[in-house]
Design a protein around this motif. Structure first.
Motif, mmCIF file in Angstrom:
data_model
loop_
_atom_site.group_PDB
_atom_site.id
_atom_site.type_symbol
_atom_site.label_atom_id
_atom_site.label_comp_id
_atom_site.label_asym_id
_atom_site.label_seq_id
_atom_site.Cartn_x
_atom_site.Cartn_y
_atom_site.Cartn_z
ATOM 1 N N GLY A 51 -1.151 16.290 12.002
ATOM 2 C CA GLY A 51 -1.174 14.896 12.453
ATOM 3 C C GLY A 51 -0.128 13.987 11.839
ATOM 4 N N ALA A 52 0.954 14.547 11.308
ATOM 5 C CA ALA A 52 1.971 13.703 10.671
ATOM 6 C C ALA A 52 2.631 12.753 11.668
ATOM 7 C CB ALA A 52 3.029 14.579 10.001
ATOM 8 N N GLU A 53 2.857 13.226 12.894
ATOM 9 C CA GLU A 53 3.501 12.372 13.892
ATOM 10 C C GLU A 53 2.638 11.148 14.199
ATOM 11 O OE1 GLU A 53 5.360 12.625 18.437
ATOM 12 O OE2 GLU A 53 4.395 14.374 17.523
ATOM 13 N N ALA A 54 1.346 11.361 14.368
ATOM 14 C CA ALA A 54 0.442 10.235 14.645
ATOM 15 C C ALA A 54 0.404 9.278 13.459
ATOM 16 C CB ALA A 54 -0.959 10.764 14.949
ATOM 17 N N LEU A 55 0.456 9.828 12.242
ATOM 18 C CA LEU A 55 0.441 8.984 11.049
ATOM 19 C C LEU A 55 1.670 8.085 10.999
ATOM 20 C CD1 LEU A 55 -0.739 8.251 8.243
ATOM 21 C CD2 LEU A 55 0.579 10.176 7.319
ATOM 22 N N VAL A 56 2.843 8.673 11.229
ATOM 23 C CA VAL A 56 4.083 7.895 11.168
ATOM 24 C C VAL A 56 4.116 6.831 12.259
ATOM 25 C CG1 VAL A 56 6.586 8.024 11.412
ATOM 26 C CG2 VAL A 56 5.384 9.740 10.054
ATOM 27 N N LYS A 57 3.714 7.187 13.470
ATOM 28 C CA LYS A 57 3.745 6.230 14.573
ATOM 29 C C LYS A 57 2.784 5.067 14.343
ATOM 30 C CE LYS A 57 5.273 9.245 18.337
ATOM 31 N NZ LYS A 57 4.921 9.873 19.643
ATOM 32 N N SER A 58 1.622 5.369 13.760
ATOM 33 C CA SER A 58 0.645 4.305 13.547
ATOM 34 C C SER A 58 1.059 3.378 12.404
ATOM 35 C CB SER A 58 -0.728 4.914 13.259
ATOM 36 O OG SER A 58 -0.699 5.679 12.061
ATOM 37 N N LEU A 59 1.808 3.905 11.442
ATOM 38 C CA LEU A 59 2.221 3.081 10.310
ATOM 39 C C LEU A 59 3.508 2.298 10.566
ATOM 40 C CD1 LEU A 59 1.496 5.422 7.249
ATOM 41 C CD2 LEU A 59 0.185 3.438 8.003
ATOM 42 N N ALA A 60 4.302 2.756 11.524
ATOM 43 C CA ALA A 60 5.614 2.146 11.745
ATOM 44 C C ALA A 60 5.566 0.630 11.945
ATOM 45 C CB ALA A 60 6.303 2.821 12.927
ATOM 46 N N PRO A 61 4.621 0.086 12.730
ATOM 47 C CA PRO A 61 4.619 -1.374 12.931
ATOM 48 C C PRO A 61 3.880 -2.148 11.842
ATOM 49 C CG PRO A 61 2.957 -0.366 14.312
ATOM 50 C CD PRO A 61 3.655 0.762 13.612
ATOM 51 N N VAL A 62 3.318 -1.465 10.862
ATOM 52 C CA VAL A 62 2.497 -2.125 9.838
ATOM 53 C C VAL A 62 3.383 -2.572 8.680
ATOM 54 C CG1 VAL A 62 0.552 -1.877 8.256
ATOM 55 C CG2 VAL A 62 0.512 -0.726 10.484
ATOM 56 N N LEU A 80 0.843 -1.180 0.000
ATOM 57 C CA LEU A 80 0.000 0.000 0.000
ATOM 58 C C LEU A 80 0.888 1.242 0.000
ATOM 59 C CD1 LEU A 80 -2.812 1.328 0.314
ATOM 60 C CD2 LEU A 80 -2.468 1.184 2.794
ATOM 61 N N ARG A 81 0.643 2.126 -0.949
ATOM 62 C CA ARG A 81 1.443 3.346 -1.066
ATOM 63 C C ARG A 81 0.597 4.550 -0.629
ATOM 64 N NH1 ARG A 81 3.407 3.619 -7.046
ATOM 65 N NH2 ARG A 81 4.727 5.289 -6.204
ATOM 66 N N LEU A 82 1.088 5.298 0.341
ATOM 67 C CA LEU A 82 0.400 6.468 0.868
ATOM 68 C C LEU A 82 1.239 7.714 0.636
ATOM 69 C CD1 LEU A 82 -0.812 5.069 4.330
ATOM 70 C CD2 LEU A 82 -2.085 5.167 2.175
ATOM 71 N N LEU A 83 0.570 8.823 0.354
ATOM 72 C CA LEU A 83 1.250 10.097 0.159
ATOM 73 C C LEU A 83 0.728 11.119 1.155
ATOM 74 C CD1 LEU A 83 3.078 12.078 -1.432
ATOM 75 C CD2 LEU A 83 1.110 12.501 -2.938
ATOM 76 N N TYR A 84 1.622 11.722 1.925
ATOM 77 C CA TYR A 84 1.297 12.849 2.791
ATOM 78 C C TYR A 84 1.788 14.101 2.085
ATOM 79 C CZ TYR A 84 1.677 16.142 6.705
ATOM 80 O OH TYR A 84 1.574 17.241 7.518
ATOM 81 N N ALA A 85 0.886 15.045 1.834
ATOM 82 C CA ALA A 85 1.243 16.294 1.166
ATOM 83 C C ALA A 85 0.911 17.458 2.075
ATOM 84 C CB ALA A 85 0.503 16.422 -0.168
ATOM 85 N N GLY A 86 1.889 18.271 2.392
ATOM 86 C CA GLY A 86 1.654 19.431 3.249
ATOM 87 C C GLY A 86 2.814 19.656 4.198
ATOM 88 N N ARG A 87 2.732 20.780 4.911
ATOM 89 C CA ARG A 87 3.779 21.081 5.882
ATOM 90 C C ARG A 87 3.726 20.100 7.054
ATOM 91 N NH1 ARG A 87 2.954 26.690 7.992
ATOM 92 N NH2 ARG A 87 0.768 26.254 7.549
#
Length: 240
Positions: free
Chosen positions: A217-228, A204-211
């Motif tokens: 919520g970038a920190e929450a996104l990275v932490k939630s994806l790290a173990p996946v 699965l490829r995800l793109l985060y666009a923005g500052r």
């Protein structure tokens, strides 16, 4: 202050984004795209704040106000808005302006424009930062409610923003709210079109666009994806 561009014929807006020129952000890019350049999409007297230190490149049609003291609340905020208002009335002739384009529902430029030109029609644009800062700062909530009440039209990019605005300012007339999407339309998020199967797609490829700011919520996104397993995250953000 920089020199204004030659006045165009026809209706003309007055608009002001109280950020220093050179600031990053989607609202800045939208502002520059709409109002500046040799042939702007919307003829306007467009203002931003003069930055401290060396000035970056300034696009044609953009004017700078040398006002300091930008803040969010308290007596200092009232003084800041009053200074902005005085600066605007010193350089703008009300007779040459047809409409006010309010770039935010909150912050200093919006009340300064409305108080400098109280009889002009007003079109307000809503950004997520308006809602976030109105929730966190009492003075910003007051400005948001005042702007929502006084605006003749309110533009929201997403239906959820309209709902959030009504929650913060329940006296707002919903008939004034107009939904003009930018980015991904709501209908594609709610009911995305069917995608053909891709045998070569192994993850699965995800793109985060923005500052990379806290409220996005970038920190929450990275932490939630790290173990996946099987997920690839790409980030499109300014280097700084």
């Amino acid at each position: 202050m920089s020199r204004p561009a030659s006045p165009p014929s026809g209706p003309r807006a007055a608009t002001f984004l109280d950020l220093p020129v050179g600031s990053p952000g989607g609202s800045v890019e939208l502002f520059l795209d709409l109002y500046t350049g040799e042939k702007p999409l919307i003829p306007a007297r467009a203002f931003m704040l003069a930055p401290a230190g060396v000035r970056p490149h300034i696009p044609a049609g953009l004017e700078l106000l040398s006002v300091t003291g930008k803040c969010l609340e308290g007596p200092a905020f009232g003084r800041y808005v009053a200074t902005l208002r005085t600066s605007l009335t010193a350089v703008l002739d009300a007779a040459q302006i047809s409409v006010l384009h309010l770039q935010h529902l909150a912050f200093g430029a919006t009340p300064a424009l409305m108080r400098a030109f109280p009889v002009h029609p007003r079109i307000a644009l809503v950004h997520g930062t308006d809602l976030l800062f109105a929730e966190a700062h009492r003075d910003q909530l007051q400005i948001l409610r005042e702007t929502a009440r006084a605006a003749d039209a309110i533009i929201v990019p997403a239906g959820a923003m309209a709902d959030h605005l009504i929650k913060l300012a329940p006296q707002t007339d919903r008939r004034k709210i107009n939904h003009i999407p930018w980015g991904i339309p709501d209908r594609l998020l709610v009911a995305p079109p069917a995608r053909p199967p891709r045998a070569s797609m192994r993850h699965l490829r995800l793109l985060y666009a923005g500052r990379l700011t806290a409220e996005k919520g970038a920190e929450a996104l990275v932490k939630s994806l790290a173990p996946v397993q099987g997920v690839e995250l790409s980030i499109a953000a300014p280097r700084r």
